[in-house]
Design a protein around this motif. Structure first.
Motif, short mmCIF file in Angstrom:
data_model
loop_
_atom_site.label_atom_id
_atom_site.label_comp_id
_atom_site.label_asym_id
_atom_site.label_seq_id
_atom_site.Cartn_x
_atom_site.Cartn_y
_atom_site.Cartn_z
N GLY A 1 0.85 -1.19 0.00
CA GLY A 1 0.00 0.00 0.00
C GLY A 1 0.89 1.24 0.00
N GLN A 2 0.26 2.40 0.07
CA GLN A 2 1.00 3.67 0.11
C GLN A 2 0.86 4.31 1.49
OE1 GLN A 2 -0.80 2.88 -2.82
NE2 GLN A 2 1.21 2.35 -3.68
N VAL A 3 1.88 5.10 1.83
CA VAL A 3 1.82 5.87 3.08
C VAL A 3 0.66 6.85 2.99
CG1 VAL A 3 3.05 7.43 4.63
CG2 VAL A 3 4.31 5.64 3.40
N ARG A 4 -0.10 6.96 4.07
CA ARG A 4 -1.30 7.80 4.09
C ARG A 4 -0.96 9.26 3.76
NH1 ARG A 4 -2.85 8.36 10.46
NH2 ARG A 4 -1.03 9.56 11.10
N GLU A 5 -1.95 10.01 3.39
CA GLU A 5 -1.73 11.34 2.82
C GLU A 5 -1.51 12.43 3.86
OE1 GLU A 5 -1.22 12.13 -0.31
OE2 GLU A 5 -1.34 10.00 -0.77
N ARG A 6 -0.99 12.11 5.00
CA ARG A 6 -0.61 13.16 5.93
C ARG A 6 0.66 12.73 6.65
NH1 ARG A 6 -5.21 10.66 7.83
NH2 ARG A 6 -5.20 9.90 9.98
N GLY A 7 1.54 13.66 6.85
CA GLY A 7 2.81 13.35 7.48
C GLY A 7 3.89 13.02 6.46
N ALA A 8 5.06 12.67 6.98
CA ALA A 8 6.22 12.38 6.14
C ALA A 8 5.97 11.13 5.30
CB ALA A 8 7.45 12.20 7.01
N LEU A 9 6.61 11.08 4.14
CA LEU A 9 6.58 9.95 3.21
C LEU A 9 5.21 9.71 2.58
CD1 LEU A 9 8.77 7.40 5.25
CD2 LEU A 9 9.51 8.87 3.35
N ALA A 10 4.31 10.68 2.64
CA ALA A 10 2.96 10.52 2.09
C ALA A 10 3.02 10.10 0.63
CB ALA A 10 2.18 11.82 2.23
N GLY A 11 2.27 9.03 0.32
CA GLY A 11 2.18 8.56 -1.06
C GLY A 11 3.27 7.60 -1.48
N VAL A 12 4.30 7.43 -0.66
CA VAL A 12 5.40 6.51 -1.00
C VAL A 12 4.92 5.07 -0.81
CG1 VAL A 12 7.74 5.75 -0.41
CG2 VAL A 12 7.17 8.19 -0.37
N PRO A 13 5.22 4.18 -1.77
CA PRO A 13 4.81 2.79 -1.58
C PRO A 13 5.58 2.10 -0.45
CG PRO A 13 6.08 3.03 -3.60
CD PRO A 13 5.83 4.41 -3.07
N ILE A 14 4.83 1.37 0.39
CA ILE A 14 5.47 0.52 1.40
C ILE A 14 5.60 -0.86 0.76
CG2 ILE A 14 5.35 -0.41 3.74
CD1 ILE A 14 3.48 1.91 4.46
N ALA A 15 6.84 -1.33 0.58
CA ALA A 15 7.06 -2.45 -0.34
C ALA A 15 7.96 -3.54 0.23
CB ALA A 15 7.64 -1.92 -1.66
N GLY A 16 8.27 -3.50 1.51
CA GLY A 16 9.10 -4.55 2.08
C GLY A 16 8.84 -4.70 3.56
N ILE A 17 8.76 -5.95 4.03
CA ILE A 17 8.67 -6.25 5.47
C ILE A 17 9.59 -7.43 5.74
CG2 ILE A 17 7.23 -7.02 7.40
CD1 ILE A 17 4.79 -5.91 5.95
N LEU A 18 10.46 -7.27 6.72
CA LEU A 18 11.31 -8.36 7.20
C LEU A 18 11.49 -8.20 8.70
CD1 LEU A 18 14.11 -8.33 4.48
CD2 LEU A 18 12.65 -10.31 4.96
N GLY A 19 11.29 -9.28 9.47
CA GLY A 19 11.66 -9.24 10.87
C GLY A 19 13.12 -8.86 11.01
N ASP A 20 13.48 -8.22 12.11
CA ASP A 20 14.79 -7.58 12.19
C ASP A 20 15.97 -8.50 11.87
OD1 ASP A 20 14.57 -8.97 14.61
OD2 ASP A 20 14.69 -7.16 15.86
N GLN A 21 15.94 -9.73 12.37
CA GLN A 21 17.10 -10.59 12.16
C GLN A 21 17.17 -11.13 10.73
OE1 GLN A 21 19.23 -10.18 14.38
NE2 GLN A 21 17.71 -9.11 15.62
#
Length: 502
Positions: free
Chosen positions: A228-248
């Motif tokens: 999805g995309q970052v919501r339209e308020r605050g920093a990074l608005a509209g940027v696609p969120i495209a990766g998730i990895l647990g920290d390790q």
């Protein structure tokens, strides 16, 4: 043209946003600590609303420090402390309870009850790759539903959502109650004790055992795709969120351990060693975890063996915050260098039991071998050496499970700036220890996953080419002394067993 990728690194003690260029170098970073809440012995909590507020602030801060705008960012990835579980209301966005942190041991009784159903600690391992332990998310959700008034009824009515911290951050970043995406990836899902390692789907029978309604669980998607995309308020608005990895797993990806047989060790709040086993799922016979390493888009999942150590960097924090022996974490190396060895003192930091390879929730911390000779310097050295000894135990287990002796160990995380520790680590392992130019590879791995999804990096070969060595430590300790020191450590560990009887 976008030139950068951002990563939200939601860790155990802080949240930060890091921005990377195409070569994988850090362009800017903003970081903010959050409160560690200890309601009683063995309990550790975080305030999810504080974490979300900090996430928004560091995203704005990282952009400002680099004088960048949203249009400069191709994608954002998320990496997170795994196994830290929270439950919130899908309609209001309000958490029903604080996040229960991965170090927390309050679910010990629930774990025992589940084991008593048959199979003991090994009840679910064949399916999920994990022993029954307080470490993992599933029993924490059960505790919340059992102990927060009205929570179970609300969950069964479909009003409550569960997630590790990646899911909480993603849901809020994509709109929260206004269309927030309720998703996780296989690396996080594999730490709940609820996901089948073969199908990468939630197991309904295990969820039923734990009393967790399936409606609470996020959708499992790959580690690298546009959610999805970052919501339209605050920093990074509209940027696609495209990766998730647990920290390790993110650190493993950031270290370019992309081929079977490659391993890394991250030195953070705890220590976590991962060995890439490729598309083959290797079940441990020596106290390690079988976990998903990453899944890129439609590619087959890649698995890993993991050795998890609960207390390493947090032991230095404990020395600073609880005892006041040092005023900053960096001071410990100076004190440790004031002496030639540990003076016979060994510190086993079993604050929340022992993780790999023992899995003993009944253990508690101990300092052994004390004499009048031991001083502050010896204790500082014993604190650092505890990290290296615990890593040796995990490496021994990894060698036994894989049948391959590691020839070198890639290291990363906050503690790798401590050169005394890195030299002792090489000494006690008997193999070279290698630090990369970018030591904070956790955020980098999440950035790589996001960048691959949007074409910022084309293939995994780009990641391999970006990796660069900063320093290598060769073992200098005589084999006889190495064996003697390690034998003393193993003896010290046995003194921590059976401390908690109930």
């Amino acid at each position: 043209m976008t030139q950068y990728v951002a990563a939200i690194d939601q860790g155990t003690t802080s949240t930060r946003c890091m921005i990377f260029d195409h070569s994988g170098r850090v362009v800017s970073v903003d970081q903010k600590e959050h409160e560690q809440i200890f309601p009683r012995a063995g309990w550790v909590e975080h305030d999810p609303k504080e974490v979300w507020q900090n996430t928004r602030q560091v995203a704005a801060g990282a952009l400002a420090k680099a004088d960048l705008s949203t249009s400069d960012i191709a994608a954002v990835g998320i990496t997170n402390q795994r196994e830290t579980a929270l439950v919130w209301d899908r309609h209001t966005g309000e958490p029903v309870y604080n996040a229960i942190v991965w170090q927390d041991t309050r679910t010990d009784r629930i774990v025992q009850e589940l084991g008593a159903l048959g199979g003991g600690q090994e009840r679910y391992r064949a399916k999920v790759g994990l022993p029954l332990a307080t470490y993992f998310s599933g029993p924490k959700v059960r505790w919340i539903l059992d102990n927060v008034e009205g929570a179970r009824e609300r969950a069964e009515a479909g009003d409550l959502l569960f997630g590790n911290m990646d899911t909480w951050v993603l849901w809020n970043m994509t709109g929260g109650t206004s269309g927030g995406v309720h998703v996780t990836d296989p690396t996080n899902a594999s730490r709940t004790m609820l996901m089948d390692l073969d199908t990468l789907q939630w197991d309904a029978s295990i969820a039923e055992d734990m009393g967790i309604p399936m409606s609470m669980l996020p959708e499992i998607r790959s580690s690298s795709e546009v959610y999805g995309q970052v919501r339209e308020r605050g920093a990074l608005a509209g940027v696609p969120i495209a990766g998730i990895l647990g920290d390790q797993q993110a650190a493993t990806f950031g270290q370019a351990c992309l081929s079977p047989g490659e391993a890394k060790n991250t030195y953070g709040t705890g220590n976590f060693m991962l060995l890439n086993t490729g598309t083959e799922k290797v079940m441990s016979e020596n106290g390690l975890l079988t976990t998903v390493c990453y899944k890129i888009g439609d590619d087959a999942p890649v698995y890993a063996l993991e050795g998890s150590i609960a207390v390493t960097g947090s032991l230095v924090q404990w020395l600073r915050d609880n005892l006041g022996m040092i005023s900053s974490a960096a001071e410990i190396e100076e004190h440790a260098r004031s002496v030639e060895d540990n003076g016979g003192a060994y510190f086993v930091p079993a604050f929340s039991g022992l993780f790999a390879p023992y899995w003993r929730s009944d253990a508690r911390g101990a300092i052994v071998g004390l004499t009048r000779f031991v001083n502050k310097g010896h204790l500082a050295r014993a604190v650092l050496e505890a990290t290296a000894f615990q890593t040796r135990e995990v490496l021994d287990a990894m060698n036994a499970d894989s049948g391959v002796d590691l020839k070198a160990l890639k290291v990363d995380g906050g503690m790798v700036v401590n050169e005394l520790l890195m030299q002792f680590q090489a000494d006690i392992l008997g193999v070279p220890v290698i630090r990369p130019v970018v030591a904070e590879t956790t955020a980098l791995g999440a950035a790589y996953a996001a960048g691959l999804a949007v074409g910022f990096w084309e293939t995994e070969d780009d990641i391999r080419q970006n990796w660069a060595q900063d320093k290598q430590w060769e073992p200098r300790m005589e084999p006889e002394r190495r064996a003697s020191e390690y034998a003393n450590w193993k003896k010290a560990v046995t003194k921590t067993f059976d401390w908690v009887e109930d």
